[in-house]
Design a protein around this motif. Structure first.
Motif, mmCIF file in Angstrom:
data_model
loop_
_atom_site.group_PDB
_atom_site.id
_atom_site.type_symbol
_atom_site.label_atom_id
_atom_site.label_comp_id
_atom_site.label_asym_id
_atom_site.label_seq_id
_atom_site.Cartn_x
_atom_site.Cartn_y
_atom_site.Cartn_z
ATOM 1 N N MET A 18 0.850 -1.193 0.000
ATOM 2 C CA MET A 18 0.000 0.000 0.000
ATOM 3 C C MET A 18 0.880 1.236 0.000
ATOM 4 O O MET A 18 1.766 1.386 0.845
ATOM 5 N N ALA A 19 0.644 2.147 -0.951
ATOM 6 C CA ALA A 19 1.409 3.392 -1.030
ATOM 7 C C ALA A 19 0.727 4.457 -0.176
ATOM 8 O O ALA A 19 0.259 5.477 -0.661
ATOM 9 N N SER A 20 0.674 4.203 1.114
ATOM 10 C CA SER A 20 -0.010 5.092 2.045
ATOM 11 C C SER A 20 0.640 4.976 3.414
ATOM 12 O O SER A 20 1.510 4.131 3.640
ATOM 13 N N GLN A 21 0.206 5.809 4.330
ATOM 14 C CA GLN A 21 0.798 5.831 5.660
ATOM 15 C C GLN A 21 0.226 4.753 6.572
ATOM 16 O O GLN A 21 0.776 4.492 7.638
ATOM 17 N N ARG A 22 -0.868 4.144 6.160
ATOM 18 C CA ARG A 22 -1.468 3.091 6.977
ATOM 19 C C ARG A 22 -2.101 2.050 6.067
ATOM 20 O O ARG A 22 -2.334 2.294 4.886
ATOM 21 N N ARG A 23 -2.390 0.906 6.624
ATOM 22 C CA ARG A 23 -3.014 -0.154 5.845
ATOM 23 C C ARG A 23 -4.462 0.209 5.510
ATOM 24 O O ARG A 23 -5.105 0.976 6.217
ATOM 25 N N HIS A 24 -4.950 -0.390 4.442
ATOM 26 C CA HIS A 24 -6.321 -0.132 4.009
ATOM 27 C C HIS A 24 -7.268 -1.019 4.809
ATOM 28 O O HIS A 24 -7.015 -2.223 4.964
ATOM 29 N N PRO A 25 -8.373 -0.465 5.329
ATOM 30 C CA PRO A 25 -9.299 -1.275 6.130
ATOM 31 C C PRO A 25 -9.911 -2.444 5.366
ATOM 32 O O PRO A 25 -10.281 -3.457 5.968
ATOM 33 N N GLY A 26 -10.017 -2.319 4.034
ATOM 34 C CA GLY A 26 -10.563 -3.415 3.241
ATOM 35 C C GLY A 26 -9.534 -4.463 2.858
ATOM 36 O O GLY A 26 -9.898 -5.550 2.405
#
Length: 322
Positions: free
Chosen positions: A221-229
């Motif tokens: 994931m290219a984000s600061q946190r994991r995706h809830p889905g």
């Protein structure tokens, strides 16, 4: 007793529908979408239109005006009466990226538009074919560095969020990656599954069905946190790859001349729509993250992302032909 009655009346007024019709304004509210019908932005617009209409006691319709990378729809909103009846639902591309990609734009976000509310977040996930031997993003990059040729990675187009995520990955790892731009995400995914490219960054809603169906595999994931889905998919930072932070948010804007009280009414309607349990579930089930905001929060996000993407675009010498 009088004080208690006044408090009850105030509570009832706060719970009442947020109607712009009280001002005598009964025209339909239009949400302009600068993408074709059936796409992810169109889906979000049509999902919130009904509950927004109920909150406003108005009819809310969606109009698709694709073309010129958002400029056609943006110009329509700019020319409309600043009465809150014409809104623009746009992704981060037309709002925060275009001005760095194009030498000339017919609109300026700071001058011509006022933010109403964020609607959803869409973080980028890096996907490969299910048969790809890489176990995660770190493994894929290691394999790419051992290869003799650059690893071909598809995107939905030059200057798109998937392309910029790829540019971030190259900068963060030093790996040789060959950018293969497509005219949209659908052909990029088709070629990924056909083996013409080896990976794609995509909004989670665009690939959620493929991931759940086992046709694709998510590596990061290219984000600061994991995706809830997708809670099992690690972020790039968790894998030791820093500097990966993309967010293809969708937000609502109106003409900059729109009165503050009208913007406030629209903002409350968006908040009610996104908080509606059925609406919230439908958005979340698609892979989007429902997230309303204040106008000030969207303004700050727009400013920060405009600066962030401008720096990357300049550093990587990314331009599109006009």
């Amino acid at each position: 007793m009088k004080k208690r009655n006044w408090l009850l009346l105030a509570a009832a007024l706060c719970a009442a529908p947020l109607s712009m019709a009280q001002t005598g304004n009964a025209k339909p509210v239009r949400i302009i979408v600068t993408f074709a019908a059936g796409g992810p932005v169109d889906f979000v617009a049509r999902t919130i239109a009904g509950p927004m209409g109920r909150a406003l006691e108005r009819t809310v319709i969606v109009e698709n005006k694709p073309g010129a990378n958002g400029a056609i729809g943006a110009s329509d909103v700019m020319r409309a009466e600043p009465d809150g009846n014409t809104l623009w639902l746009t992704s981060v591309g037309a709002a925060a990226i275009n001005q760095s990609l194009y030498d000339k734009l017919p609109y300026d976000m700071q001058r011509d538009f006022s933010p109403v509310s964020l609607v959803v977040d869409n973080n980028e996930v890096f996907v490969v074919k299910a048969e790809n031997p890489a176990q995660d993003a770190t493994d894929l990059i290691a394999r790419a560095k051992r290869g003799k040729e650059p690893l071909p990675i598809g995107s939905s187009g030059t200057g798109s969020i998937p392309h910029l995520a790829l540019a971030q990955l190259e900068s963060a790892t030093g790996a040789q990656l060959l950018h293969v731009p497509y005219n949209g995400m659908a052909p990029a995914l088709n070629d990924l599954m056909g083996g013409q490219v080896q990976g794609v960054f995509a909004d989670v809603p665009a690939v959620m069905g493929h991931l759940k169906g086992g046709r694709l595999k998510a590596l990061g994931m290219a984000s600061q946190r994991r995706h809830p889905g997708l809670p099992e998919v690690k972020t790039f930072e968790e894998q030791g790859i820093r500097g990966m932070d993309t967010n293809n948010w969708y937000g609502l804007f109106v003409s900059a001349k729109t009165p503050a009280e009208v913007i406030d009414t629209l903002n409350k309607a968006v908040r009610q729509a996104v908080a509606d349990p059925a609406t919230h579930k439908r958005l979340a089930d698609s892979g989007a993250e429902p997230k309303a905001s204040t106008p000030q929060e969207l303004s700050a996000l727009l400013k920060a992302d405009t600066q962030k993407w401008a720096q990357l675009i300049k550093a990587r010498h990314i331009k599109v032909s006009q």
